[in-house]
Motif scaffolding. Structure first.
Motif, mmCIF file in Angstrom:
data_model
loop_
_atom_site.group_PDB
_atom_site.id
_atom_site.type_symbol
_atom_site.label_atom_id
_atom_site.label_comp_id
_atom_site.label_asym_id
_atom_site.label_seq_id
_atom_site.Cartn_x
_atom_site.Cartn_y
_atom_site.Cartn_z
ATOM 1 N N ARG A 1 0.836 -1.206 0.000
ATOM 2 C CA ARG A 1 0.000 0.000 0.000
ATOM 3 C C ARG A 1 0.871 1.256 0.000
ATOM 4 O O ARG A 1 0.596 2.223 -0.711
ATOM 5 C CB ARG A 1 -0.924 -0.022 1.215
ATOM 6 C CG ARG A 1 -1.645 1.284 1.515
ATOM 7 C CD ARG A 1 -2.711 1.611 0.499
ATOM 8 N NE ARG A 1 -3.766 0.615 0.488
ATOM 9 C CZ ARG A 1 -4.882 0.744 -0.223
ATOM 10 N NH1 ARG A 1 -5.070 1.815 -0.973
ATOM 11 N NH2 ARG A 1 -5.801 -0.204 -0.220
ATOM 12 N N ALA A 2 1.945 1.237 0.805
ATOM 13 C CA ALA A 2 2.844 2.394 0.867
ATOM 14 C C ALA A 2 3.544 2.615 -0.473
ATOM 15 O O ALA A 2 3.726 3.756 -0.917
ATOM 16 C CB ALA A 2 3.874 2.196 1.981
ATOM 17 N N ILE A 3 3.949 1.526 -1.134
ATOM 18 C CA ILE A 3 4.597 1.650 -2.439
ATOM 19 C C ILE A 3 3.616 2.208 -3.468
ATOM 20 O O ILE A 3 3.969 3.065 -4.291
ATOM 21 C CB ILE A 3 5.147 0.285 -2.900
ATOM 22 C CG1 ILE A 3 6.211 -0.222 -1.913
ATOM 23 C CG2 ILE A 3 5.719 0.380 -4.305
ATOM 24 C CD1 ILE A 3 7.394 0.698 -1.745
ATOM 25 N N SER A 4 2.362 1.736 -3.428
ATOM 26 C CA SER A 4 1.337 2.259 -4.344
ATOM 27 C C SER A 4 1.142 3.754 -4.138
ATOM 28 O O SER A 4 1.022 4.522 -5.102
ATOM 29 C CB SER A 4 0.008 1.524 -4.124
ATOM 30 O OG SER A 4 0.107 0.173 -4.506
ATOM 31 N N ASN A 5 1.113 4.178 -2.878
ATOM 32 C CA ASN A 5 0.951 5.608 -2.582
ATOM 33 C C ASN A 5 2.136 6.415 -3.113
ATOM 34 O O ASN A 5 1.969 7.515 -3.641
ATOM 35 C CB ASN A 5 0.800 5.818 -1.075
ATOM 36 C CG ASN A 5 -0.525 5.304 -0.542
ATOM 37 O OD1 ASN A 5 -1.484 5.146 -1.305
ATOM 38 N ND2 ASN A 5 -0.594 5.034 0.745
ATOM 39 N N SER A 6 3.344 5.870 -2.953
ATOM 40 C CA SER A 6 4.533 6.564 -3.460
ATOM 41 C C SER A 6 4.486 6.689 -4.978
ATOM 42 O O SER A 6 4.791 7.751 -5.540
ATOM 43 C CB SER A 6 5.803 5.817 -3.042
ATOM 44 O OG SER A 6 6.079 6.015 -1.675
#
Length: 653
Positions: free
Chosen positions: A533-538
């Motif tokens: 999820r954090a990578i998608s947000n980045s």
């Protein structure tokens, strides 16, 4: 071997400071011998006379006062030995050429809790006039600037204070809070009601800032016509000796901060973003005792002038603020209002409404400064002992902390939080309670607490729990967002370095594969922070998720070599040549830099000190261990990948 009598003083001192490991009996014997040797030495030197044949030493140094501990004060506004000092222009009578005339000049006003006094400042500067009986104790002056034509306390109120016409029961901090809150509520429309509390408490706190070792700035950013300049005006009009500056020269900015010691409002701060002298002033001026030096022309020669720059400051702009200065601020983003409040323009600073508020606050200052000082030592314990009550208040008023959800990456946790807003089930309530408990504990440990401490102290002294609890909840929101923003920036930067290496051809790349590569070399705890999820947000923030799909293996994104390189170049991460020539070296350089930043940042937080960067020598040592020469650091400085916030300190852009 050297005899006992002929051993050098250095050898004796070395043995005394760094004794070898010995038995208790040996140590006892050594101590007895040392005692005898000292006694013998004292006996030998007691009758020694000083040979003054080359000159009278006593006469050479008789004018030196060796035990002088006279406090150094800034007469404009300071606190020393439980005494408040401030300068204010007043009229007084003096003899000029044999005639008694009235003059209007600066006077030093002081109060130690029992005694008070008003002394013409020129008498203090004139060493020939004995005024020792007019001051509470001997003082040294940090500057000799006089304040003229700047009245922040009415003559009528000063006279009433000097003649003791009021008592402490006539003024309260809650009374000041209600008066100032009413003004903000009338002229301003804030989408978050806690901003009324923040700006009101901050305005009162400007009257007490010399009592604290550090004091935060307020940084307001917004689109045009959102009320940021009007908020700045209101704070400077009602705060202590407020001064509002627009595109002021650097020289006058330094002098005004030192000479006025009031709350400084800097509007259109974009003018100063690239001025290193002003940035030095802002980066240092939130801590008591901060001094900034400037080289100035005096009588045809260049001299070093030191300015005391500690004071409250409100900074307003649209373009943003550099990260070092921003870390000294409580950042606020305003949204354009839609009601008639936004069309109401406040009157000028000299309006009777503002005069009465400042007069009231000045009396609050003199009646309550010792109470504020004592309360500042206990406010952290108060927050700790009332955490459960505070959390109950937050849960009851749960809309206040919806923004905390942005900091939660775990989807199950986020679902529980959202469930709490909908159903308020017991399970979700306990989850929220634990989350808030952890965040409050984080808030009152380290640097965030030092920034908020003056405001928490004043909020506590209003006697209204809601004021303090609302302020704590706002602090949780702001500090959570600040941490999340820092993490996001670091994560985005690290992700770009990975993509430069990973994206060797145009094609589909699975989020989970990128996540696994990001986790390589990290500890188990660090791996937990790197989630799909954090990578998608980045990727979304970087603008790399325009073409995204899902299949049975999971989410994937279409990435092209050209697109990745273009974004990396725009971020200032690498020049085009470095993509192919020094990719591996640069990756190692960034790993070393990030580790050094994390290490020194943690050390600074543990000591409660501001983090300004990594010492250059420390970074060079770590780079050499990885086979990276100093020239590469210089290259990164030229490329704008890193910069020096101050000499011999390195920081990532």
């Amino acid at each position: 071997m050297m005899s006992e009598e002929k051993r050098s003083i250095r050898e004796e001192l070395a043995e005394e400071l760094f004794p070898a490991l010995k038995t208790p009996e040996e140590l006892r014997k050594i101590r007895e011998e040392e005692k005898k040797r000292r006694e013998k030495l004292m006996e030998e030197v007691k009758d020694i006379k000083v040979d003054t044949s080359e000159g009278d030493l006593k006469e050479n140094f008789e004018e030196i006062v060796w035990d002088d501990e006279t406090p150094l004060i800034n007469p404009s506004f300071d606190f020393a030995n439980n005494t408040i000092f401030l300068l204010h222009p007043l009229k007084y009578k003096k003899e000029v050429n044999g005639e008694i005339v009235e003059v209007e000049k600066s006077c030093l006003i002081w109060y130690d809790g029992q005694r008070k006094g008003i002394v013409p400042f020129e008498y203090i500067l004139n060493k020939k006039i004995d005024i020792s009986d007019k001051l509470p104790f001997n003082i040294r002056l940090a500057h000799t600037f006089e304040i003229e034509n700047i009245s922040f306390w009415s003559r009528k109120s000063i006279k009433a204070w000097a003649m003791c016409l009021f008592s402490k029961k006539d003024f309260t901090i809650k009374g000041a809070y209600d008066k100032i809150y009413e003004v903000f509520d009338y002229y301003m429309e804030y989408t978050d009601p806690r901003y009324y509390t923040l700006f009101t408490v901050y305005t009162i706190a400007t009257y007490f800032y010399p009592l604290f070792t550090s004091f935060p700035y307020i940084y307001i950013t917004a689109l045009p016509r959102s009320g940021k300049s009007k908020t700045l005006k209101l704070i400077t009009f009602m705060g202590f000796n407020g001064h509002w500056s627009v595109n002021e020269t650097v020289a006058s900015l330094f002098r005004n901060v030192t000479a006025m010691k009031g709350v400084l409002g800097i509007d259109e701060a974009e003018h100063y973003n690239n001025n290193q002298e002003v940035l030095n002033l802002l980066n240092s001026g939130y801590e008591k005792g901060a001094i900034v030096s400037r080289v100035e022309e005096r009588g045809g020669r260049r001299v070093m002038k030191r300015y005391e720059v500690y004071s409250p400051k409100v900074i307003v702009n649209i373009a943003g603020l550099n990260e070092t200065t921003k870390s000294r601020c409580i950042p606020v983003t305003l949204v354009r209002g839609i009601t008639e409040k936004m069309n109401r323009e406040p009157p000028v600073r000299s309006d009777e409404m503002f005069v009465k508020i400042r007069d009231y606050c000045m009396n609050v200052l003199f009646f309550y400064y010792m109470d504020v000082l004592e309360e500042s030592k206990k406010v952290m314990d108060y927050i700790k002992s009332n955490i459960n009550d505070m959390i109950d208040y937050f849960i009851e008023n749960r809309d206040m902390f919806k923004s905390l959800i942005i900091s939660i990456d775990d989807e199950d946790d986020k679902t529980n939080i959202m469930d709490f807003f909908e159903s308020k089930s017991e399970e979700s309530k306990n989850m929220v309670r634990n989350m808030l408990l952890n965040k409050i504990e984080d808030l009152i440990i380290g640097r965030p607490y030092q920034l908020w401490k003056p405001l928490f102290t004043i909020a506590k002294m209003t006697g209204d729990k809601k004021v303090l609890y609302d302020l704590v909840s706002l602090a949780l929101d702001i500090e959570t967002y600040r941490v999340e923003e820092d993490i996001a920036e670091t994560r985005d930067s690290n992700l770009m370095y990975l993509l430069i290496e990973m994206v060797t051809h145009d094609g589909w790349y699975y989020i989970k594969d990128i996540t696994e590569r990001m986790r390589e070399g990290l500890s188990e705890r660090e791996k937990e922070l790197i989630k799909p999820r954090a990578i998608s947000n980045s990727l979304r923030r970087l603008g790399l998720d325009k073409n995204k799909k899902k299949d049975r293996k999971g989410a994937k994104v279409w990435l092209t070599v050209r697109e990745v390189k273009d974004i990396a170049k725009r971020m200032g991460i690498l020049s085009i040549s470095e993509y192919t020539i020094s990719g591996d070296k640069h990756k190692r350089f960034m790993v070393v830099l990030n580790e050094a930043i994390a290490f020194h940042k943690a050390e600074c937080e543990e000591r409660g000190e501001p983090f300004e960067g990594v010492p250059r020598n420390y970074l060079l040592e770590k780079l050499r261990e990885q086979g990276i020469e100093e020239d590469y650091l210089e290259k990164c400085l030229r490329e704008g990948i890193v910069f020096e916030p101050k000499p011999n300190v390195i920081m990532k852009v």
